[in-house]
Write an enzyme that holds these catalytic residues in place. Sequence first.
Site, mmCIF file in Angstrom:
data_model
loop_
_atom_site.group_PDB
_atom_site.id
_atom_site.type_symbol
_atom_site.label_atom_id
_atom_site.label_comp_id
_atom_site.label_asym_id
_atom_site.label_seq_id
_atom_site.Cartn_x
_atom_site.Cartn_y
_atom_site.Cartn_z
ATOM 1 N N GLN A 101 -7.759 -12.038 -5.002
ATOM 2 C CA GLN A 101 -7.098 -10.807 -4.567
ATOM 3 C C GLN A 101 -7.990 -9.608 -4.862
ATOM 4 O O GLN A 101 -7.669 -8.487 -4.502
ATOM 5 C CB GLN A 101 -5.778 -10.625 -5.329
ATOM 6 C CG GLN A 101 -4.781 -11.741 -5.101
ATOM 7 C CD GLN A 101 -3.683 -11.725 -6.152
ATOM 8 O OE1 GLN A 101 -2.649 -11.095 -5.984
ATOM 9 N NE2 GLN A 101 -3.908 -12.407 -7.257
ATOM 10 N N HIS A 130 -7.556 -9.713 -0.040
ATOM 11 C CA HIS A 130 -7.248 -8.282 0.069
ATOM 12 C C HIS A 130 -8.451 -7.459 0.530
ATOM 13 O O HIS A 130 -8.453 -6.234 0.369
ATOM 14 C CB HIS A 130 -6.706 -7.749 -1.275
ATOM 15 C CG HIS A 130 -5.363 -8.306 -1.620
ATOM 16 N ND1 HIS A 130 -4.768 -8.146 -2.853
ATOM 17 C CD2 HIS A 130 -4.479 -9.023 -0.883
ATOM 18 C CE1 HIS A 130 -3.587 -8.744 -2.860
ATOM 19 N NE2 HIS A 130 -3.396 -9.300 -1.685
ATOM 20 N N THR A 199 -3.984 -12.957 -12.904
ATOM 21 C CA THR A 199 -3.127 -12.257 -11.932
ATOM 22 C C THR A 199 -1.696 -12.241 -12.442
ATOM 23 O O THR A 199 -1.220 -13.231 -13.011
ATOM 24 C CB THR A 199 -3.203 -12.890 -10.522
ATOM 25 O OG1 THR A 199 -2.245 -12.227 -9.670
ATOM 26 C CG2 THR A 199 -2.938 -14.383 -10.514
#
Length: 255
Positions: A101, A130, A199
């Site tokens: 991400q 992302h 995360t």
Amino acid sequence: MDFAPELIQYLWKAQRIAVLTGAGVSQESGLRTFRDAQTGLWAQYKPTDLASPEAFACDPKLVWDWYAWRREAIKSVRPNAGHYALHEMAQRAPHFTLITQNVDGLHEFVKHESLKTSQTFRDYSILELHGNIQRVRCSECGTFTDEWGDDTESVPRCAGCGGLLRPDVVWFGETLPRSALEAAVESARGCDAFFSIGTSGVVQPAASLGFAAHNRGALVVEVNMEPTPLTPKTDFLIQGKSGEVLPALVQAVWG
Ligand code: OAD
């Protein structure tokens, strides 16, 4: 650092390993995470003011400058031992997919460094869910560019159509790059072992990948400073810093 023998055995035999990383993996490089209560970026700024199409439409200069500040901060940092350990894991596991991400490009940095210097380099996919903050594209026509002026008064514009330039990152409310997401889902569903590292596991659709892996019978391992919503479904939660845990784990399994 001690690891359960059954974890080491399992990883040694695993054919397919998928790894999801988040901002915690880059924390030891000196980059701020998003949700740390004191130092996280979202403790200081509101995501909707800076990381959404609405924010860009309302105040493009504010958004451009915030990403330009982060881009500069990232340029001055180096990958840490956790990034290198994941690259090492990629070299050892028969099939390996790295899903991130993070927009900082540090996983790619390590891979390209190794590509240039190692004679035994084995390629693997890095799926940037992302986007990447170092890439810039036109908000109108989508053309990518490596060059934009250093005019500090206004947001640079596309040389082709004149549209405003923006970072090639996914903002809240935008869809993820389709091919990267499809490949990430496929690797989570098809792996023997799934790692969720650094995360908080609260941003979808990335957060669902660990659950998908668990539902398909994969061993799920979490490396984090604290439990997350995925923790009840994990087989092993290894609490600690990824830059310390991952090199020790790679050494224990493949060393
Ligand atoms: P968060 O800031 O939400 O979470 C960081 C996680 O890393 C937390 O669970 C920390 O406990 C953990 N952590 C911190 N330091 C660590 C270390 N040294 N080793 C291991 N773990 C550590 O970041 P993300 O989960 O990556 O999206 O955030 C997901 C998305 O939310 C980001 O990609 C970004 C953000 O809004 C967009 O901008 C679209």
